[in-house]
Every structure is written in C-alpha cells, then in structure tokens.
Design an enzyme around this catalytic site. Structure first.
Site, PDB file in Angstrom:
ATOM      1  N   ASP A   1       0.887  -1.156   0.000  1.00 46.98           N
ATOM      2  CA  ASP A   1       0.000   0.000   0.000  1.00 46.98           C
ATOM      3  C   ASP A   1       0.933   1.216   0.000  1.00 46.98           C
ATOM      4  OD1 ASP A   1      -2.295   1.669   0.401  1.00 46.98           O
ATOM      5  OD2 ASP A   1      -1.718   1.787   2.506  1.00 46.98           O
TER       6      ASP A   1
ATOM      7  N   ASP B   1      -0.003   5.040   0.798  1.00 47.22           N
ATOM      8  CA  ASP B   1      -0.223   6.061   1.824  1.00 47.22           C
ATOM      9  C   ASP B   1      -0.186   5.462   3.224  1.00 47.22           C
ATOM     10  OD1 ASP B   1      -2.324   8.499   0.186  1.00 47.22           O
ATOM     11  OD2 ASP B   1      -0.878   7.120  -0.662  1.00 47.22           O
TER      12      ASP B   1
END
Length: 402
Positions: free
Chosen positions: A195, A197
């Site tokens: 991922d 962020d």
C-alpha cells in the site's frame, strides 16, 4: 553393541577448537549423527551426537584428554536406541518460526514469549539473534533495533489462541512477534506489494491535498473513518475527491516534494531488489505519486487511482475504476500470475482495513503501524520498527543487509 553418545562441550572459544575435537573423532572414523554449535561473547557451546563401536573406550579417552588439553569442559551423555529413535521420529513434526522485533530486547519479552510457546505445547529447537551486536552507547537507528528468531517444533494446541496471546504481549511490551510456518516458501518469496499512503510513505496524500485546498479537517475525518473500516472505500474516496474540485494541478508536485518515506522503506526496497524481488504499489491513493516513486526506486508495478484533471484543475473525480480492497486483491493475484509465482511467494504490506484482503491473500501479509482492527485481521504486524524489519521476518541477518 554400538553406542550413541552426545558430546557436550563448553568453554572459551578460539580458532581451531572444533577442528581439533573433530580430528580426534576422525582418527577413529566415527559417525556423526548430529552437530550444533553456538558462540556468545567468545563462549562456546558445542554438541556432537556420535555413534561408536562397542569398544568405545579408546576414542572417549582421547576425546576427554583433548578437551582437557584445550581447556574446555566436556560431558558425555549416553543415549539408548529407543530415545534416539523417538528423537528421529520427531523430525517430521511441524516447525514454526517466531520472530521477536523490538527497539531493544528485554528479558521480560523473552520470558513472556517462551512461556506462551511452552503453554502451546511447542518446543524450542534454536534461538538466534538476527540483529547486529548492540554497543553500550547506542544512539542511532541501526543499533536501536533488536531481532531474535526462535525455531520451534510441534503442533500448537490452538493457533488462533496462540496468535491472540502474541498480539496481547505485543501491545503490552512494545514488541512485535511474528509467527510463521517454517516451510520452503519462507525464504523463497519473490514479490512484495505495498500500500502507498501511511505504509510506503508517512502521509495520506489526499489529506495533504485537502490542506492545500483548505478542506483538511473535513477530508481527514473521512479518511480516518475509512481506514477504520467504518465507511465503504469507494464512497468515501468519491466524497473526499469532490472536496478537491478546482485545486490547481501544480499543487500535486508541491505535495510530492514534501512526502517523507516511511522508516526503513528505502533500505527494504534496495535489499529486496538486490536479491531479485519484484516490487509493486497497490494503492487507494493516486497514480501521480506512485509514478514518482516508480522512477525514484525502480518500482516494477504501480496500480492506483488516476485523478481527473481538466484545464489544469482537479475536477474532484477519478478516471476509471477505483482501486479498493477487492481490486487490490485481484491485482495481487494478477501480478503473481504474470510473474509465474505462487501467492505463497508474495509479501503484502498495508495499514488500512482496505488492505486486509490482499494481506490475507499473500503468503506473508503484514499490517504496518496499523489500526487495532487491521492488526487483529492480519497474520503478521510490525508496529515498533521500520519497514526494513520485514527483512528479519524473511530470515535475513543484519550483516547481510546493505
């Protein structure tokens, strides 16, 4: 009758000691059934399991004399065939790796972990330090992290209960505890998917854009709710994007210039690429920022949401399908298929509820500095160290890392 003897040697270590002891055995052409050695602060513990002919006195006499000559303590433990056969039979019992990760390793952490291991019906075979030697005046990141790896054997009474106890200890003692099956895939991973962020970077990009648009508090509140799993990700993203309508395109680069990488991220990526890993970003964030990371770090795959821009302004909408939890899992499977690897050879790392499907699909799924709900839903979690602690979960030693 043949005899089986466990030779147990302890004492100060020095070069050539094992060579001289094994040289005595070689002189009698002795069979070695097992051997293990560990040295801690120049103190040696050596075990050699040997099979001797009926007339074993000469070799044992010479062995004891050599130990005396070398200034080490030697004990001889005879084993009967029944006990030896039972030990051989245990070789097929399941094995697991337990990894202790902490800023500093304490006796309380080890006591708590080993107690749980015992209560679960498991036996510890080996304990090994993967982190570097710690100087007494440690004051930087490299030495302020510890990792101890336990190899355990047996069938746990209740794996779910075992993981729950480790999670409880983690929250109480500022330690992360990895629990993995010790199988062929553990050191044979080939792909890591991040991922972006709050995982690969230390920020939620949409929150940073919202600050520039003057709607920071409104967007941050929606983001937090989505990460906790309280809102549908697609709906929450559309709602947040709509608040960015009219933001100037130039702001994207301004935000990109100030985004910090997560602790240990660069070291993790460079070391994994050195040994042939493929690196992917699967993000509910935005391709603009993912592409910057691709160019900077040689990322192989980037999948995220594309911001719609017209006349130099954000429209408050995304182009095409939104990358949500299910889409991340589908993309992970697709990349694995493209690379011709099993999902067991895949690592997935994320921090939010929308990462859980891909974390649980991967052979090694890691919740990184995640919310409690995500940590409980993932099989592994890292909350005390940086991303490069993943190298320890793969069995890499600090001295192997560049």
């Amino acid at each position: 009758m043949e005899k089986i003897i466990l030779v147990h040697v302890t004492g100060g270590d020095r070069p050539g000691l094992t060579a001289e002891l094994s040289g005595v055995l070689a002189g009698y052409d002795v069979d070695v059934l097992d051997i293990g050695q560990v040295v801690i602060h120049n103190f040696l513990t050596l075990g050699i399991l040997i099979r001797l002919p009926a007339n074993s006195q000469p070799v044992l006499k010479d062995l004891l004399f050599k130990a005396h000559e070398l200034g080490v303590t030697m004990r001889l433990h005879p084993l009967d065939e029944e006990k030896y056969s039972s030990w051989v039979g245990e070789a097929h019992k399941p094995r697991y790796i337990i990894t202790l990760l902490a800023r500093s390793v304490s006796s309380s952490q080890i006591a708590a972990i080993t107690k749980v291991v015992s209560e679960a019906g498991l036996n510890i075979d080996t304990i090994y330090r993967l982190s570097g030697r710690v100087p007494l005046d440690c004051n930087d990141y490299e030495c302020s992290r510890g990792c101890v790896e336990f190899t355990v054997r047996g069938t746990p009474n209740d794996v779910a209960a075992l993981r729950a106890r480790f999670l409880e200890i983690s929250s109480q003692m500022m330690v992360d505890i990895g629990f993995q099956e010790d199988n062929i895939f553990r050191r044979n991973r080939r792909l890591v998917a991040f991922d972006m962020d709050s995982t690969l970077i230390q920020a939620e990009v949409i929150d940073e854009l919202a600050k520039e648009a003057g709607v920071g508090e409104q967007v941050a509140a929606i983001t937090e709710s989505a990460m906790r799993g309280e809102l549908d990700f697609k709906q929450s993203l559309r709602k947040r994007l709509s608040l960015l309508e009219g933001l100037d395109e130039s702001v994207l680069q301004k935000v990109a210039d100030r985004l910090p990488m997560s602790e240990g991220a660069e070291k993790l990526i460079s070391n994994l690429k050195n040994v042939g890993y493929k690196i992917a970003i699967l993000s509910g964030g935005f391709t603009y920022f993912g592409e910057i990371l691709r160019k900077r770090y040689g990322i192989d795959y980037v999948y995220a949401n594309e911001l719609e821009i017209q006349d130099g302004k954000l429209t408050g909408k995304a182009v095409g399908d939104i990358v949500d939890a299910q889409k991340k899992a589908e993309l992970l499977q697709s990349i694995a298929d493209q690379e011709g690897i099993s999902l067991q050879q895949v690592i997935a790392v994320g921090d939010g509820a929308n990462d859980l499907p891909m974390l649980n699909l991967a052979g090694l799924g890691i919740a990184f500095h995640a919310k409690p709900k995500v940590k409980q839903g993932a099989r592994q979690a890292i909350s005390t160290l940086g991303l490069d602690a993943i190298l320890f979960l793969l069995g890499m030693r600090a001295r192997d890392v560049v």
